[in-house]
Design a protein around this motif. Structure first.
Motif, short mmCIF file in Angstrom:
data_model
loop_
_atom_site.label_atom_id
_atom_site.label_comp_id
_atom_site.label_asym_id
_atom_site.label_seq_id
_atom_site.Cartn_x
_atom_site.Cartn_y
_atom_site.Cartn_z
N GLY A 196 -66.95 -77.59 -3.75
CA GLY A 196 -66.16 -78.71 -3.26
C GLY A 196 -64.67 -78.62 -3.55
N VAL A 197 -64.19 -77.45 -3.91
CA VAL A 197 -62.80 -77.27 -4.30
C VAL A 197 -61.96 -76.81 -3.10
CG1 VAL A 197 -61.26 -75.77 -5.65
CG2 VAL A 197 -63.24 -76.85 -6.73
N ASP A 198 -60.77 -77.38 -2.96
CA ASP A 198 -59.84 -76.96 -1.90
C ASP A 198 -58.95 -75.81 -2.36
OD1 ASP A 198 -60.49 -79.11 0.04
OD2 ASP A 198 -59.68 -80.40 -1.54
N TYR A 199 -58.41 -75.93 -3.58
CA TYR A 199 -57.48 -74.93 -4.09
C TYR A 199 -57.92 -74.46 -5.47
CZ TYR A 199 -54.39 -77.16 -0.62
OH TYR A 199 -53.86 -77.69 0.53
N VAL A 200 -57.82 -73.15 -5.69
CA VAL A 200 -58.07 -72.59 -7.02
C VAL A 200 -56.74 -72.05 -7.56
CG1 VAL A 200 -59.18 -70.73 -8.33
CG2 VAL A 200 -60.48 -71.98 -6.59
N PHE A 201 -56.40 -72.50 -8.76
CA PHE A 201 -55.23 -71.99 -9.48
C PHE A 201 -55.76 -71.17 -10.66
CE2 PHE A 201 -53.92 -75.86 -7.34
CZ PHE A 201 -52.70 -75.52 -6.78
N HIS A 202 -55.71 -69.87 -10.52
CA HIS A 202 -56.32 -68.98 -11.52
C HIS A 202 -55.29 -68.59 -12.57
CE1 HIS A 202 -58.69 -66.03 -13.49
NE2 HIS A 202 -58.18 -64.98 -12.87
N GLN A 203 -55.30 -69.33 -13.68
CA GLN A 203 -54.36 -69.10 -14.77
C GLN A 203 -55.00 -68.42 -15.98
OE1 GLN A 203 -51.09 -70.10 -14.11
NE2 GLN A 203 -51.98 -70.61 -12.12
N ALA A 204 -56.32 -68.40 -16.03
CA ALA A 204 -57.01 -67.87 -17.21
C ALA A 204 -56.76 -66.38 -17.37
CB ALA A 204 -58.51 -68.13 -17.10
N ALA A 205 -56.46 -65.97 -18.60
CA ALA A 205 -56.23 -64.56 -18.91
C ALA A 205 -56.12 -64.40 -20.42
CB ALA A 205 -54.96 -64.04 -18.24
N VAL A 206 -56.30 -63.18 -20.87
CA VAL A 206 -55.92 -62.83 -22.24
C VAL A 206 -54.49 -62.31 -22.15
CG1 VAL A 206 -56.34 -61.29 -24.18
CG2 VAL A 206 -58.26 -62.29 -22.95
N PRO A 207 -53.51 -63.07 -22.66
CA PRO A 207 -52.10 -62.71 -22.48
C PRO A 207 -51.61 -61.74 -23.55
CG PRO A 207 -52.25 -64.80 -23.61
CD PRO A 207 -53.67 -64.36 -23.35
N SER A 208 -50.35 -61.29 -23.39
CA SER A 208 -49.62 -60.53 -24.40
C SER A 208 -49.76 -59.03 -24.22
CB SER A 208 -50.06 -60.91 -25.82
OG SER A 208 -49.55 -60.00 -26.77
N VAL A 209 -48.60 -58.39 -24.05
CA VAL A 209 -48.54 -56.92 -24.00
C VAL A 209 -49.00 -56.31 -25.33
CG1 VAL A 209 -46.97 -54.95 -23.88
CG2 VAL A 209 -46.84 -56.75 -22.15
N PRO A 210 -48.45 -56.74 -26.47
CA PRO A 210 -48.90 -56.13 -27.74
C PRO A 210 -50.39 -56.30 -28.00
CG PRO A 210 -46.87 -57.35 -28.08
CD PRO A 210 -47.33 -57.69 -26.70
N ARG A 211 -50.94 -57.45 -27.66
CA ARG A 211 -52.37 -57.67 -27.85
C ARG A 211 -53.18 -56.66 -27.03
NH1 ARG A 211 -55.14 -62.76 -28.71
NH2 ARG A 211 -53.24 -63.82 -28.07
N SER A 212 -52.72 -56.41 -25.81
CA SER A 212 -53.44 -55.48 -24.93
C SER A 212 -53.37 -54.04 -25.44
CB SER A 212 -52.91 -55.56 -23.51
OG SER A 212 -51.67 -54.88 -23.35
N VAL A 213 -52.26 -53.69 -26.07
CA VAL A 213 -52.13 -52.35 -26.66
C VAL A 213 -53.10 -52.21 -27.82
CG1 VAL A 213 -50.57 -50.77 -27.87
CG2 VAL A 213 -49.74 -52.06 -25.88
#
Length: 310
Positions: free
Chosen positions: A70-87
């Protein structure tokens, strides 16, 4: 009234976006697994009759299928952020950001959602001689985080060709503002520096401090999301910045001035994966979306500081 799903709704950008959507008359459903989101960010939303929330992981296909009904728009903000964290932990970043995005988009197209807007990042450009950075440039992601955001936006833009769904990817340029977490090893620079200076402590700058960023206040990013969702534009990536740049040394000086402090930073070795300069060409978003970043860097800081004083 339109209905929106905001993934990562307990995060800094997601919670601010949900607030704005509610004020615009939307019914808003949010999901978050609290891996990086904070329950306190949901407190201002909980009293709204048109807001609902489920604790869920975006990699859970059944949960996303339910969330997009029943959703019209999806705003996909979820993520694991941070360049150092990803390294430090490329597996978690890649799994959450890539598999999670694919799951959300698949659920959205199965639910006949009108539009999906995904959060990408200026980090997809990498280090280049050319400034400002324009969307037509070749992407050169230099960290697992940047690579995951490159994949995120390519999945979204590809979906506009493969399925009957409008999509847009927003390349955020160093978004800052209230509700951004100032704590931890991977905290963003502005909330971390504000908190340290308020406590009378020296901020740590990695490198010489002459690296520059197009710091962009949260209200500008929220505006870009809503414009992208409500427009007829599809299959496009957009820079979301202010079109200027500030060095980290200048950031420290400005914060000292605004906070009435005189605290020198400490310098440490540069961090792997960090981009030297970041500066957005925002003409595409201005022309196609009507994007108008009305709050500049210093005004944004003035509106952010009271949150951390509390």
């Amino acid at each position: 009234m339109p209905t929106a799903l905001v993934t990562g709704v307990a995060g800094f950008i997601g919670s601010n976006l949900a607030d704005a959507l509610l004020n615009r008359g939307y019914d808003v459903h949010g999901v978050d697994n609290f891996a990086t989101g904070r329950e306190q960010n949901l407190e201002p939303l909980q009293d709204a009759d048109r807001f609902s929330f489920d604790e869920a992981d975006i990699r859970n296909a059944d949960a996303m299928a339910t969330a997009t009904e029943g959703v019209d728009y999806v705003f996909h903000q979820a993520a694991v952020p941070s360049v150092p964290r990803s390294v430090d932990d490329p597996v978690t970043t890649t799994d959450a950001n890539c598999t999670g995005t694919a799951t959300v988009i698949d659920a959205a197209r199965n639910a006949d959602v009108d539009s999906v807007v995904v959060a990408s990042s200026s980090s997809v450009y990498g280090t280049t001689e050319q400034l400002p950075k324009v969307e037509s440039m070749t992407e050169r992601p230099e960290s697992p985080y940047a690579l995951s955001k490159y994949y995120t936006e390519k999945l979204a833009l590809q979906a506009s060709d493969l399925y009957d769904i409008d999509t847009a990817a927003l390349r955020y340029f160093n978004i800052f503002g209230p509700r951004q977490d100032p704590n931890g090893d991977y905290a963003a620079v502005i909330p971390k520096f504000i908190s340290l200076l308020l406590d009378g402590e020296q901020p740590v700058i990695y490198g010489d401090g002459e690296q520059s960023r197009d710091f962009t206040f949260i209200d500008n990013a929220v505006q870009a999301n809503i414009l992208a969702a409500e427009s007829d534009v599809s299959g496009e990536a957009f820079n979301v910045g202010c079109g200027g740049r500030v060095t980290v040394n200048e950031l420290v000086q400005t914060l000292n001035d605004l906070l009435g402090r005189d605290i020198d930073p400490v310098y440490d070795d540069p961090r792997p994966g960090d981009v030297r300069h970041s500066h957005a060409d925002i003409s595409k978003a201005e022309d196609l979306l009507g994007y108008d970043p009305s709050i500049d860097f210093e005004t944004g800081l003035e509106q952010t500081i009271p949150y951390y004083r509390q």
